[in-house]
Write an enzyme that holds these catalytic residues in place. Sequence first.
Site, short mmCIF file in Angstrom:
data_model
loop_
_atom_site.label_atom_id
_atom_site.label_comp_id
_atom_site.label_asym_id
_atom_site.label_seq_id
_atom_site.Cartn_x
_atom_site.Cartn_y
_atom_site.Cartn_z
N PRO A 120 0.83 -1.20 0.00
CA PRO A 120 0.00 0.00 0.00
C PRO A 120 0.87 1.26 0.00
O PRO A 120 2.03 1.22 0.39
CB PRO A 120 -0.78 -0.09 1.31
CG PRO A 120 -0.53 -1.46 1.84
CD PRO A 120 0.79 -1.89 1.30
N HIS A 343 3.68 -5.08 2.97
CA HIS A 343 2.53 -5.37 3.81
C HIS A 343 2.68 -6.57 4.75
O HIS A 343 1.94 -6.72 5.73
CB HIS A 343 1.33 -5.60 2.89
CG HIS A 343 0.01 -5.23 3.46
ND1 HIS A 343 -0.29 -5.35 4.79
CD2 HIS A 343 -1.11 -4.73 2.87
CE1 HIS A 343 -1.53 -4.95 4.98
NE2 HIS A 343 -2.05 -4.57 3.84
N LYS A 419 -17.60 12.01 9.10
CA LYS A 419 -18.28 11.12 10.07
C LYS A 419 -19.44 11.85 10.74
O LYS A 419 -20.37 11.23 11.27
CB LYS A 419 -17.28 10.68 11.15
CG LYS A 419 -16.23 9.72 10.66
CD LYS A 419 -15.41 9.14 11.80
CE LYS A 419 -14.39 10.10 12.32
NZ LYS A 419 -13.50 9.51 13.35
N THR A 465 -6.26 -9.78 10.29
CA THR A 465 -7.56 -9.29 9.80
C THR A 465 -8.51 -10.44 9.47
O THR A 465 -8.09 -11.58 9.28
CB THR A 465 -7.40 -8.51 8.47
OG1 THR A 465 -6.82 -9.38 7.51
CG2 THR A 465 -6.55 -7.28 8.63
N ARG A 504 -23.14 -3.17 10.31
CA ARG A 504 -22.49 -2.90 11.61
C ARG A 504 -22.46 -4.19 12.46
O ARG A 504 -21.49 -4.46 13.17
CB ARG A 504 -23.22 -1.76 12.32
CG ARG A 504 -22.60 -1.29 13.62
CD ARG A 504 -21.18 -0.75 13.47
NE ARG A 504 -20.30 -1.37 14.45
CZ ARG A 504 -19.01 -1.07 14.60
NH1 ARG A 504 -18.42 -0.16 13.84
NH2 ARG A 504 -18.28 -1.69 15.49
N GLN A 555 -10.93 0.71 5.48
CA GLN A 555 -10.93 2.01 6.15
C GLN A 555 -9.63 2.15 6.94
O GLN A 555 -9.29 1.26 7.74
CB GLN A 555 -12.09 2.13 7.15
CG GLN A 555 -12.10 3.51 7.77
CD GLN A 555 -12.86 3.70 9.08
OE1 GLN A 555 -12.40 4.41 9.96
NE2 GLN A 555 -14.03 3.10 9.19
N1 COA Z 1 -24.28 6.53 16.19
C1 COA Z 1 -23.41 7.52 16.42
N2 COA Z 1 -22.06 7.37 16.30
C2 COA Z 1 -21.61 6.16 15.91
C3 COA Z 1 -22.49 5.09 15.63
C4 COA Z 1 -23.89 5.32 15.80
N3 COA Z 1 -24.78 4.37 15.56
N4 COA Z 1 -21.76 4.02 15.28
C5 COA Z 1 -20.46 4.39 15.33
N5 COA Z 1 -20.37 5.69 15.72
C6 COA Z 1 -19.16 6.47 15.94
C7 COA Z 1 -18.12 5.69 16.73
O1 COA Z 1 -18.32 5.87 18.12
C8 COA Z 1 -16.81 6.30 16.25
O2 COA Z 1 -16.62 7.54 16.90
P1 COA Z 1 -15.20 8.35 16.88
O3 COA Z 1 -15.13 9.03 15.57
O4 COA Z 1 -15.35 9.29 18.00
O5 COA Z 1 -14.15 7.32 17.08
C9 COA Z 1 -17.09 6.59 14.80
O6 COA Z 1 -18.51 6.71 14.69
C10 COA Z 1 -16.58 5.53 13.86
O7 COA Z 1 -17.25 4.32 14.02
P2 COA Z 1 -17.59 3.37 12.77
O8 COA Z 1 -17.72 4.21 11.57
O9 COA Z 1 -18.73 2.49 13.11
O10 COA Z 1 -16.29 2.55 12.51
P3 COA Z 1 -15.23 1.90 13.47
O11 COA Z 1 -14.30 2.94 13.95
O12 COA Z 1 -15.89 1.01 14.46
O13 COA Z 1 -14.44 1.04 12.39
C11 COA Z 1 -13.77 -0.90 11.21
C12 COA Z 1 -14.95 -0.08 11.73
C13 COA Z 1 -14.29 -2.14 10.51
C14 COA Z 1 -13.01 -0.06 10.20
C15 COA Z 1 -12.87 -1.27 12.41
O14 COA Z 1 -13.57 -2.10 13.29
C16 COA Z 1 -11.63 -2.00 12.02
O15 COA Z 1 -11.60 -3.23 12.03
N6 COA Z 1 -10.54 -1.25 11.70
C17 COA Z 1 -9.30 -1.82 11.25
C18 COA Z 1 -9.32 -1.95 9.76
C19 COA Z 1 -7.95 -2.21 9.25
O16 COA Z 1 -7.16 -2.90 9.85
N7 COA Z 1 -7.65 -1.59 8.08
C20 COA Z 1 -6.36 -1.67 7.49
C21 COA Z 1 -6.07 -3.00 6.92
S1 COA Z 1 -4.39 -3.01 6.38
C1 HC5 Z 2 -1.90 2.43 4.47
C2 HC5 Z 2 -3.22 1.73 4.20
C3 HC5 Z 2 -3.09 0.29 4.03
C4 HC5 Z 2 -4.36 -0.48 3.84
C5 HC5 Z 2 -4.04 -1.84 3.42
C6 HC5 Z 2 -5.15 -2.85 3.54
O1 HC5 Z 2 -6.26 -2.57 3.80
O2 HC5 Z 2 -4.79 -4.11 3.30
C7 HC5 Z 2 -5.72 -5.17 3.45
C8 HC5 Z 2 -5.20 -6.11 4.50
C9 HC5 Z 2 -6.13 -7.13 4.99
O3 HC5 Z 2 -5.67 -8.15 5.49
O4 HC5 Z 2 -7.33 -6.94 4.93
C10 HC5 Z 2 -5.81 -5.89 2.12
N1 HC5 Z 2 -6.45 -5.17 1.03
C11 HC5 Z 2 -5.63 -4.06 0.55
C12 HC5 Z 2 -6.55 -6.14 -0.08
C13 HC5 Z 2 -7.79 -4.69 1.37
#
Ligand code: COA
Ligand code: HC5
Length: 626
Positions: A120, A343, A419, A465, A504, A555
Amino acid sequence: MLAFAARTAVRPPGLLKPRALMKTVSRFKAHQDSLPRLPVPPLQQSLDHYLKALQPIVSQEEWAQTKQLVEEFQTSGGVGERLQKGLECRAKKSENWLSEWWLKTAYLQYRQPVVIYSNPGLLLPKQDFVDLQGQLRFAAKLIEGVLDFKVMIDNETLPVEHLGGKPLCMNQYYQILSSCRVPGPKQDSVVNFGRDKKPPTHITVVHNYQFFELEVYHSDGSPLTTDQIFVQLEKIWNSSLQTNKEPVGILTSNHRNSWAKAFNTLTKDKVNRDSVRRIQQSIFMVCLDAPMPRVSDHTYRSHVAGQMLHGGGGHLNSGNRWFDKTLQFIVAEDGSCGLVYEHAAAEGPPIITLVDHVMEFTKKPGQVQSGMVPLPMPKKLRFNITPEIKSDIEKAKQNLSIMIQDLDITTLVFPHFGKDFPKSQKLSPDSFIQMALQLAYYRIYGQACATYESASLRMFHLGRTDTIRSASMDSLAFVRAMDDAGTTEQQKVDLLRKAIQSHRAYTDRAIHGEAFDRHLLGLKLQAIEDLVSMPDIFMDTSYAIAMHFNLSTSQVPSKTDCVMFFGPVVPDGYGVCYNPRESHINFSVSAYNSCAETSAQRLAQHLEQALLDMRVLLQHHLQAKL
Ligand code: COA
Ligand code: HC5
């Protein structure tokens, strides 16, 4: 003493004295040990969820066929039960039944080039320097910022992160510095030198395709200051003015089998072997890039996103990289900055935490220095280029050029809300955005597709993940209704709310280890390990459709106003990454030009429209009283 030596195997890396080390071992280990183990979900639950997830993306006939295969798979005393027992046994015996398998399957055995297909990239806000002085000063400050973050890794003051109120596994933080991927003929590996007795004290700096080893600590263990790093960078710059060097780094952009062969050839020579070793060992890398071709302000961000992902090709900055290096910061003379990362070692969030820290750090005023100590010239890492290596470089260049031509990438700042709006509607912002994506896709293709969203498994020890499948029967009902004249606005609102709630709920299951994708992968790998013939559910059309993620999304939130990106995972698909901020959203969309049916720009436009339409819908119609 022996017991202590054994325990140091799990210690985080760092320049630490033995006493501090003991404290570190116990604190880090105590936290890690307190984390729950990744569960193996019940077989029937995963299969039920699998069948449900197939409904919006396969035909009725395919679904009926799969239902039958699933029933056969789960008959009492059948193959499913046997594989499930095998998995449960593996879970009892290992720290995390999935992590090694995942590392191999998702990364180390994946043979496509890491460039575009796996690494990425991230684009930072454009910096306001426009000349060499500014570039080197910013790079120096950035380097100091990373070293400042490294102190928290070394002495274990990194605050434990939380998700849904639960503490998260912090292991990935100890994998991102001093590490590198190494190509292998069938499978790659990742080396990490942070745990060595004498952890590395240098970084790699590359300019005009020439690599340098820059010591960033004094002999007493204190880091160089910004001014000192700046002087060292100037020395590097001045001794690499020639632009006719072979771009040896471009080898790392090739198909993994080709690169593994070329790696063998390259490292037969001792000088080359030592240079490669020093790059692999270095704490991280900084690429001082040549200015990028001028483009209009309008396309700047999309263009530079490409530059961060691949470097622009053999004639531009792609030779100014070592794409296997876990962390590479890129700083160009015109103020464009960002990074590209390998990655295998970690997910995006730990990288983002580091970036946020570094960007805050660069805003701090520098300390005034009282006199400069003379520092040795950074060591140039030399490469002897034989005709065979030169030919490998040429092939890598050509291949990369084709890949770059094929990448269609665009970035989008959605300025209308962030948001804040979904929150004001008591809806999850992430689920809201995912439903907008479903709507955008449906409006283009008239159907739903297998959609991947990354969900963190870091609530569990060594968790990486799992998959949130954003296309559901609820999302399909909503997107079908949205443009249907026969559906009332109130019904649309209800369907949207229901789709968001169902997404959700999926998210909650996924982050608690109850999604089915990694479980199914585990069952499949267990079958391979047990040498039983591959169960029919994995040889089925529905399974192939389910694994063909036309939408691959993630995200990655950050404090810095940046945008991240990655390539699509299938030839006819999209990669969508987003950073939801309070009142705007940064998106990137990628696709391949070789696919006539996809267009990053088109999806981005539909996404923008979908988000706006969903806001209008919710603003104009109150929630139905249930
Ligand atoms: N009403 C009002 N606010 C709400 C709400 C609702 N029904 N549901 C959620 N919110 C708020 C949350 O409290 C949070 O508040 P903040 O901005 O103060 O932190 C915000 O909205 C965001 O929540 P939401 O959009 O539901 O997402 P999340 O932060 O729970 O994220 C994922 C969801 C799936 C992205 C997260 O659980 C995750 O797994 N993240 C890691 C992903 C990752 O690893 N990505 C990279 C891969 S390389
Ligand atoms: C700097 C942002 C990096 C995001 C990378 C990411 O989301 O990688 C995913 C990893 C995983 O295990 O879900 C894989 N994906 C890019 C294929 C969504």
